[in-house]
Design a protein around this motif. Structure first.
Motif, short mmCIF file in Angstrom:
data_model
loop_
_atom_site.label_atom_id
_atom_site.label_comp_id
_atom_site.label_asym_id
_atom_site.label_seq_id
_atom_site.Cartn_x
_atom_site.Cartn_y
_atom_site.Cartn_z
N VAL A 206 0.84 -1.21 0.00
CA VAL A 206 0.00 0.00 0.00
C VAL A 206 0.88 1.25 0.00
O VAL A 206 0.67 2.18 -0.78
CB VAL A 206 -0.95 -0.01 1.22
N LEU B 91 0.91 2.72 -3.62
CA LEU B 91 -0.18 3.69 -3.68
C LEU B 91 0.17 5.04 -3.08
O LEU B 91 -0.15 6.08 -3.65
CB LEU B 91 -1.43 3.13 -2.98
N VAL B 92 0.80 5.01 -1.91
CA VAL B 92 0.99 6.27 -1.19
C VAL B 92 2.23 7.03 -1.65
O VAL B 92 2.14 8.20 -2.02
CB VAL B 92 1.03 6.01 0.34
N PRO C 291 4.15 7.05 -4.41
CA PRO C 291 4.14 7.73 -5.71
C PRO C 291 3.33 9.03 -5.69
O PRO C 291 3.74 10.03 -6.28
CB PRO C 291 3.50 6.70 -6.65
N ARG C 292 2.20 9.02 -4.97
CA ARG C 292 1.38 10.23 -4.92
C ARG C 292 2.04 11.32 -4.08
O ARG C 292 1.99 12.50 -4.43
CB ARG C 292 -0.02 9.90 -4.38
N VAL C 293 2.63 10.90 -2.98
CA VAL C 293 3.33 11.88 -2.15
C VAL C 293 4.51 12.45 -2.95
O VAL C 293 4.73 13.67 -2.98
CB VAL C 293 3.82 11.22 -0.83
N ALA D 259 4.81 12.69 -6.15
CA ALA D 259 4.33 13.58 -7.21
C ALA D 259 4.08 14.98 -6.66
O ALA D 259 4.41 15.99 -7.29
CB ALA D 259 3.05 13.02 -7.81
N MET D 260 3.52 15.02 -5.46
CA MET D 260 3.22 16.33 -4.84
C MET D 260 4.52 17.04 -4.46
O MET D 260 4.64 18.26 -4.66
CB MET D 260 2.34 16.07 -3.61
N LEU E 229 11.40 12.37 -8.43
CA LEU E 229 10.74 11.06 -8.46
C LEU E 229 11.77 9.93 -8.39
O LEU E 229 11.52 8.90 -7.77
CB LEU E 229 9.88 10.92 -9.71
N ARG F 138 7.84 2.19 -13.08
CA ARG F 138 6.90 2.94 -13.92
C ARG F 138 7.64 3.79 -14.95
O ARG F 138 7.30 3.82 -16.13
CB ARG F 138 6.02 3.84 -13.06
#
Lengths: 471, 454
Positions: A247, A251-252, A254-256, A258-259, A352, A365
């Motif tokens: 998770v 999920l977490v 990559p989003r963090v 990105a921000m 990233l 990715r």
């Protein structure tokens, strides 16, 4: 049969004895095959649309009648972006990137018509693709099959028994790893179809690289799962740790990341970007404003160059010269602002990559989309090719005015052969060997993860011995 | 009863693992709020900058008219040179659900040449790299991640006792099994609900519309309650805590990860929108056809508008005005087909999302926050109406060569976005959740009645 194979066979038999596992495996394989088929259909439909559009746009261009070349320059042409080499497997950034770029006078436009603008259904995690199945779902199945491989033996105190039968720790652990790898291989195997359907040498090279990257990634996961299973006190805590890891990493993080990347190198606001561009364009000649001081200065220089004192005495059309001067100024402006955009994107990519140290998903990715030809790097190549074409086209049309419009300027009409002579914009995406260096950092990061996973499993095994579980 | 509840609470909070997981969720909630605030600020500053620039240009033009100073191609006060922004203000609930709102253009420059298909030209400068990874907003955290917390808290609601053969003892102490489960469930769901409530309160304090916050909170709480009942149901039926966790995780995987992706893929296959590339070609064909006909079009337009007798028949602005209108008219069927297919796709997506409650709730929450496509569609419609009014306002001056005075420039129309009225999607989502909760409760109650739990 050696003890590796014996352990692996026994584990596999145990795994596949469970009907739910068989159903999950078959479901995943079916999903993988479906996504490949759907991806393939989507890619061929899109490619066919691009081919039709390229042909139709050229036909429209050729059908222009007798016109002023600058009107033709404003009418421009479209550069339609072909799909990535193997976008059927991994669409990568394709939905967020434009598919058609208008090449007109005075402006370097951005590519428009993104797939994401047409999408009405929200996506909670990611769009379904073959890459999604291998990136997100395959690890989950491996976790469910592998979390208890060692932890359960430890819980049941069956290790002594196994070893008493003469198996070595290395062979025993190797067999466990092998059994999980066989499942991973079963999930990975259909991706070999990519190599079989590759249409040319570059696609074949990309397919090999992609298949290799996913094989490495799945093996890394197997090693990681084994390490956690060996380290955990109980099978339950191994499952919990692995799921939490999935998770967080998939999920977490990559989003963090990105921000954080967006904060570290903010993307330009479209409105502000174009306001800045227009303000910078106003600082130079535009070719449409004879009253402008800079245009007057250019006229003086041109008169001096030809040794005359009046515009009407020039052997050429000053309108064409002024228009090209406007283009030259515009080119400098666009180079400056687009370079800034690319620099921000490069900084985001660096952030990233740093985040890849915490999550191998990000490295994979990036690598996967890069090899598939569906990342920002490939898009930038297309945009650059279109811009070179636009600049050449504008120069050709402006030169035509300069050479032929003396005394008539914007009333001058050129014949249809003028447009028909222009080369067709036919974009060829870069081959992997031309652009491959860009992905070395991602490949190295993934390699680092593999090494870390292998070291972690070796250390976990040694710890097993040290704590006396096997003695 | 109070002692059992407090015992349960103290047991939960004493567990290091639960405390760590809760801390992670508190941090995620805080981070998601921060993301929301960042997006709100970005949106607000983008709109404010567009507004300020439009006003600056208007003031500058007033000055040019006063000084009779020509800047660029057009004479001062020329109607065709005037423009105004049409901007979409930040959505009322963007802090709660940013979604991909900032992927869509929030400002357009309106002038007498604006066309529906070119309203948002050159708006694709955002980073595809970060957009592809998605946004970690509060709605995403609530819909995707909070169920995992619920699973962690409820999977061993009863199964742990059964694993340890303590169920009989517990029943003897706590009375009815139903009462025990209800009390345990209430305590265990309290913690995530508390985190969500604090998050919602913080969003309200940060400026989110109170009505939006209350509706959002209600939907999310009901969603968490639904997961809790599912957790309880599985925990009661499963043979061990481990298998209970595995089943719940599979349910989460199916409903949160897999089904929405499958639905999205299915919708795109069942109702594909027409190729945008063919739209481009249609536009080019129309433009090519109109190239040699501008004089004819101008004549026709002026014949149709006798009130413009004496209009100037030359000049780029006038020929451009009529050719843009003709282009728009000829492209109308193509655009209408696109809009119709998008609506069909939307209808399919809405219908199929009933299969995946997280998907339905996610889109309902985005709708509630104003960050889904519908608010943007309303903006596009209103911006086009504004563009039509703008043209109407300047048309006579443009054809009769009347320059605008400083006063007329100052009083040019301004765009103001009217929030679309909600069509009751919140109510539908709440009702849907109640039905699902009732179903889960009924099944739980039957399971408890029928089972021989020992």
């Amino acid at each position: 049969m050696n003890s590796w194979a014996l352990t692996a066979r026994s584990e596999l038999r145990q795994m596949l004895r469970d009907g739910r596992v068989r159903v999950a495996l078959i479901t995943l394989l079916a999903l993988f095959a479906t996504t490949l088929a759907v991806g393939s259909a989507q890619q061929s439909r899109y490619d066919s649309n691009v081919r039709d559009a390229v042909k139709a746009d050229r036909d429209i261009w050729d059908r222009q009648g007798v016109r002023n070349p600058h009107s033709v320059a404003h009418f421009g042409q479209y550069a339609f972006k072909p799909s990535g080499a193997i976008s059927l497997f991994d669409p990568g950034l394709t939905p967020w990137l434009g598919t058609a770029l208008w090449m007109e006078a005075h402006y370097q436009n951005t590519a428009a018509y993104r797939t994401v603008d047409d999408q009405v259904a929200p996506t909670l995690i990611s769009n379904l693709s073959a890459a999604f199945v291998l990136q997100y779902l395959a690890p989950l199945l491996l976790i469910f099959l592998g979390y208890a491989l060692i932890a359960r033996e430890r819980e049941r105190h069956t290790l002594k028994l196994v070893l008493a039968n003469g198996a070595s720790l290395g062979a025993w652990a190797g067999g466990k790893f092998l059994s999980l790898s066989v499942i991973a291989a079963a999930l990975w195997l259909p991706s070999l179809a990519l190599i079989a359907v590759a249409g040319n040498a570059d696609e074949r090279a990309r397919s090999f690289a992609l298949v290799g990257a996913y094989a490495a990634y799945l093996l890394m996961l197997c090693a990681l799962i084994l390490a956690v299973s060996a380290k955990a006190r109980t099978a339950r805590s191994a499952l919990l740790a692995l799921l939490c890891g999935w998770v967080v990493m998939a999920l977490v993080v990559p989003r963090v990341a990105a921000m954080v990347a967006e904060r570290a190198a903010p993307s330009a606001d479209a409105g502000q970007f174009w306001r800045d561009v227009r303000a910078a364009l106003r600082q130079g000649v535009n070719g449409h404003d004879p009253a402008d001081e800079r245009e007057k200065l250019l006229l003086e220089k041109t008169l001096a160059k030809y040794g005359v004192t009046r515009e009407k005495d020039l052997p050429v059309s000053f309108a064409g010269i002024a228009l090209q001067a406007g283009e030259d100024h515009g080119n400098e402006v666009f180079d400056h602002f687009y370079n800034q955009l690319q620099a921000a994107e490069a900084r985001q990519r660096t952030v990233l990559r740093v985040a890849s140290l915490v999550s191998p998903w990000i490295a994979l990715r990036g690598l996967s989309a890069g090899i598939a030809g569906t990342d920002a790097e490939h898009h930038a190549h297309y945009v650059h090719a279109a811009e070179i074409y636009r600049r050449d086209l504008q120069r050709y049309l402006n030169d035509n005015i300069t050479q032929n419009a003396k005394g008539t300027d914007f009333d001058y009409q050129a014949g249809v052969e003028t447009w028909r002579q222009t080369p067709v914009f036919s974009y060829r995406a870069p081959a992997l060997r031309e652009i491959g260096d860009s992905y070395v950092p991602d490949a190295l990061l993934l390699l680092g993860w593999i090494l870390a996973a292998v070291i972690a499993s070796i250390l976990s095994m040694r710890e097993l011995v040290r704590e006396g579980a096997l003695t | 009863m109070r002692s059992i509840a407090s015992l349960e609470l103290s047991q939960l909070t004493r567990s290091g693992l639960i405390r760590s997981v809760l801390a992670v969720f508190v941090m995620l909630t805080a981070f998601a709020l921060w993301v929301g605030v960042q997006e709100h600020e970005r949106w607000a500053s983008s709109v404010a900058a567009a507004r300020a620039e439009a006003e600056r240009l208007n003031t500058r033009e007033q000055e040019n008219v006063r000084l009779q100073r020509q800047e660029g191609f057009n004479p001062p006060g020329a109607p065709s040179a005037q423009s105004m922004d049409a901007s979409l203000p930040p959505a009322p609930g963007v802090i709660l659900a940013t979604g991909d709102a900032m992927q869509r253009p929030v400002s357009a420059t309106i002038n007498s040449n604006t066309r529906l298909d070119t309203l948002f030209k050159n708006t694709e400068t955002g980073s595809a790299l970060s957009a592809s990874l998605g946004k970690l907003d509060l709605t995403w955290v609530a819909i995707v991640l909070f169920p995992l917390l619920i699973i962690a808290l409820t999977h061993d609601l009863l199964a742990a006792e059964r694993d340890a053969a303590r169920l009989g003892l517990l029943r003897a102490q706590a009375g009815s099994l139903r009462g025990l489960i209800v009390r345990r469930l209430a305590i265990r769901v309290l913690l995530p609900v508390l985190v969500i409530t604090v998050g919602a309160l913080a969003a309200a304090l940060l400026g989110t519309d109170r009505g939006v916050v209350v509706s959002w909170w209600l939907i999310v709480c009901l969603y968490l309650v639904l997961w809790s009942f599912v957790g309880a149901l599985v925990s009661v039926r499963a043979s061990t805590a481990q298998s209970s966790a595995a089943i719940l995780l599979l349910l989460w995987l199916g409903f949160v990860v897999l089904l929405p992706s499958v639905v999205t893929l299915a919708v795109e296959r069942v109702a594909p929108v027409p190729s945008r590339l063919s739209q481009v070609i249609a536009m080019r064909e129309v433009q090519l056809g109109l190239q040699q006909r501008t004089a004819e079009l101008l004549d026709r337009f002026l014949t149709d508008h006798p009130e413009l007798s004496g209009a100037n028949r030359t000049g780029f602005a006038r020929s451009s005005f009529v050719s843009q209108r003709e282009t728009e008219a000829q492209l109308a069927p193509v655009m209408a087909r696109y809009v119709q297919m998008r609506q069909e796709q939307g209808a399919w997506a809405s219908a199929l999302s009933w299969l995946a409650p997280p998907m339905l709730l996610h889109s309902s929450l985005a709708h509630l926050a104003g960050t889904d496509g519908s608010r943007h569609e309303a903006f596009v419609m209103q911006a086009n109406e504004f563009a039509a009014n703008w043209r109407e306002h300047l048309r006579d001056r443009l054809f009769l060569d009347r320059m605008l005075s400083p006063e007329e420039l100052a009083s040019l129309p301004r765009f103001s976005f009217a929030e679309p009225t909600d069509v009751g999607r919140t109510g539908i989502a709440v009702a849907y959740l109640f039905v699902l909760i009732a179903g889960a409760m009924l099944m739980l109650s039957r399971t408890l009645r029928d089972s021989q739990l020992r």
